[in-house]
Design an enzyme around this catalytic site. Sequence first.
Site, mmCIF file in Angstrom:
data_model
loop_
_atom_site.group_PDB
_atom_site.id
_atom_site.type_symbol
_atom_site.label_atom_id
_atom_site.label_comp_id
_atom_site.label_asym_id
_atom_site.label_seq_id
_atom_site.Cartn_x
_atom_site.Cartn_y
_atom_site.Cartn_z
ATOM 1 N N HIS A 123 0.786 -1.081 -0.155
ATOM 2 C CA HIS A 123 0.113 -0.181 -0.135
ATOM 3 C C HIS A 123 0.964 1.414 0.014
ATOM 4 O O HIS A 123 0.455 2.164 0.521
ATOM 5 C CB HIS A 123 -0.703 0.003 1.151
ATOM 6 C CG HIS A 123 -2.036 -1.019 1.164
ATOM 7 N ND1 HIS A 123 -3.198 -1.076 0.453
ATOM 8 C CD2 HIS A 123 -2.124 -2.458 1.772
ATOM 9 C CE1 HIS A 123 -4.026 -2.124 0.593
ATOM 10 N NE2 HIS A 123 -3.273 -2.982 1.349
ATOM 11 N N ASP A 125 -0.580 -5.249 5.954
ATOM 12 C CA ASP A 125 -1.576 -6.112 5.167
ATOM 13 C C ASP A 125 -1.355 -6.210 3.638
ATOM 14 O O ASP A 125 -0.793 -5.487 2.927
ATOM 15 C CB ASP A 125 -2.919 -5.590 5.590
ATOM 16 C CG ASP A 125 -3.109 -4.223 5.001
ATOM 17 O OD1 ASP A 125 -2.495 -3.158 5.156
ATOM 18 O OD2 ASP A 125 -4.139 -4.097 4.315
ATOM 19 N N GLU A 126 -1.888 -7.413 3.127
ATOM 20 C CA GLU A 126 -2.153 -7.461 1.799
ATOM 21 C C GLU A 126 -0.645 -7.295 0.909
ATOM 22 O O GLU A 126 -0.643 -6.537 -0.101
ATOM 23 C CB GLU A 126 -3.315 -6.467 1.055
ATOM 24 C CG GLU A 126 -4.639 -7.036 1.686
ATOM 25 C CD GLU A 126 -5.747 -5.960 1.136
ATOM 26 O OE1 GLU A 126 -6.973 -6.296 1.061
ATOM 27 O OE2 GLU A 126 -5.282 -4.580 0.990
ATOM 28 N N VAL A 127 0.183 -7.886 1.454
ATOM 29 C CA VAL A 127 1.591 -7.635 0.546
ATOM 30 C C VAL A 127 1.867 -8.706 -0.266
ATOM 31 O O VAL A 127 1.692 -9.970 0.112
ATOM 32 C CB VAL A 127 2.609 -7.699 1.963
ATOM 33 C CG1 VAL A 127 4.001 -7.755 1.250
ATOM 34 C CG2 VAL A 127 2.470 -6.732 2.756
#
Length: 531
Positions: free
Chosen positions: A271, A324-326
């Site tokens: 992100h 998160d969401e890597v």
Amino acid sequence: MGKFGLRSVLLFAVVVHILVISVAADIKNLKIWPMPLSVSYGHRNLQLSNEFVLKTEGSKYPDASGILKEGFSRLLDIIKVAHVVDTNFSYDGPSPVLKGIQVVVLSPSDELQYGVDESYNLTIPEKGNPAFAYLTAKTVYGALHGFQTFSQACHFNLTTRSIEVHQVPWTIVDRPRFSYRGLLIDTSRHYLPLPVILKVIDSMAYAKLNVLHWHIVDTQSFPLEIPSFPKLWDGAYSSSERYTVADASEIVRYAGRRGINVLAELDVPGHAKSWGIGYPSLWPSKNCQEPLDVSSDFTFKLIDGILSDFSKIFKYKFVHLGGDEVDTSCWTLTPRISKWLKQHRLNGTSAYEYFVLRAQKIALSHGYEIINWEETFNNFGNKLSPKTIVHNWLGGGVAQQVTAAGLRCIVSNQDKWYLDHIDTTWQDFYSNEPLTNITKPEQQRLVIGGEVCMWGEHIDGSNIETTIWPRAAAAAERLWTAYDNIAKNPEQAVRRLAYFRCLLNQRGVASGPLTGGGRAAPDEPGSCYEQ
């Protein structure tokens, strides 16, 4: 403490404990949100004096910074709800008059931090010579909550042109169930102007939420000024869609004077594409731009600089480091980073762990404890700093696992507490229990609270309020109110929530109706209280 001594406070608490038995039979007429720990009320009205005053005799809090006086001034503003109190209007049969409110704060400190005592006791008598409401609190922030409760007992009487307190005498003892009661706002997906953020803070105070989780930056934009690395905000959408250090400090100051901490989030290593607009070397490559380059010392030097600047602005003991969401494919597919990974005997998964733990150490060096999204726990929970709080968002059962591992947890499971899921109803928000399937007291204590999340992909200043409210208020009661006082069926709370929603509208907060999910429209012409 004068005539309002400690003996009086203790006696008051005992009396309230006895009186609370009466509330169950008459709860349908209660209009306080969130529900207090214990409450008793009557059936008389009092009229507020035109010179309604704040008295602080016996208080140990000197109010040198004016937090209490400002809170009292805001109290008067919101109970008038923009009406003009007509001091020359004559009315036959006036109610008894309430001359003011006596506030005794037991602590001289106004330090605002996680775990600050937010309890308060409030009595409003039906008569006296003269009659005064009486509010005691351990800290000034408990007193501010007491003001909010007092405000909900007040009504502007359009017949007498005066403010009245209904249902006196009131006797309330109150404190929050959870110390962390949060609302996330996202200023990367859409920029939120400063007045919009300040108005959200005001509305949070009405519902006794106490943490503004500021998701400042993300893939799409980097709107915050960072003096240590001034090119970072080149990643803002435009030169006018930015926050200066002074803006951020004002948000913290404004929130703090309302008893609300500001949790800053720096989401790494994913992100973060917008960071590379100003510093392209942060990208793994020109064509593969996130997560941040794990192989570069400059990446961590920059994170250190940001957190150093954060520590001068954001005084809350926690910082959110995301995690998160890597997707690590940019690391493994970029030749120079892939070579570095091999040299350090890392693959994509272990490099993700390396990045998160190194960022944690930097945050710890600046005096912060860390909050990370749950993927970090799901992938390498036993490696996280013991000062980590795991932020649950993906679904159920995670809080149970986190607390069993001895770590603290914040609950925001997306199926119930994501405000951008506009098809989720207030009943879903109300029914979401943070301690589901957590039965051991030592594990229950590790759930520090919960948070509703207002992600900004489809939210800006035009619709943020009607998307947050009234559903955030439903979660606010779940987080504030003692478990035994929570309505077992949400429909038992609908009248009180409808009243609170109308109260928000009267105060200029664009709360949607209870029917439907977020951003719902009123069904047809009719009373606010029936929508």
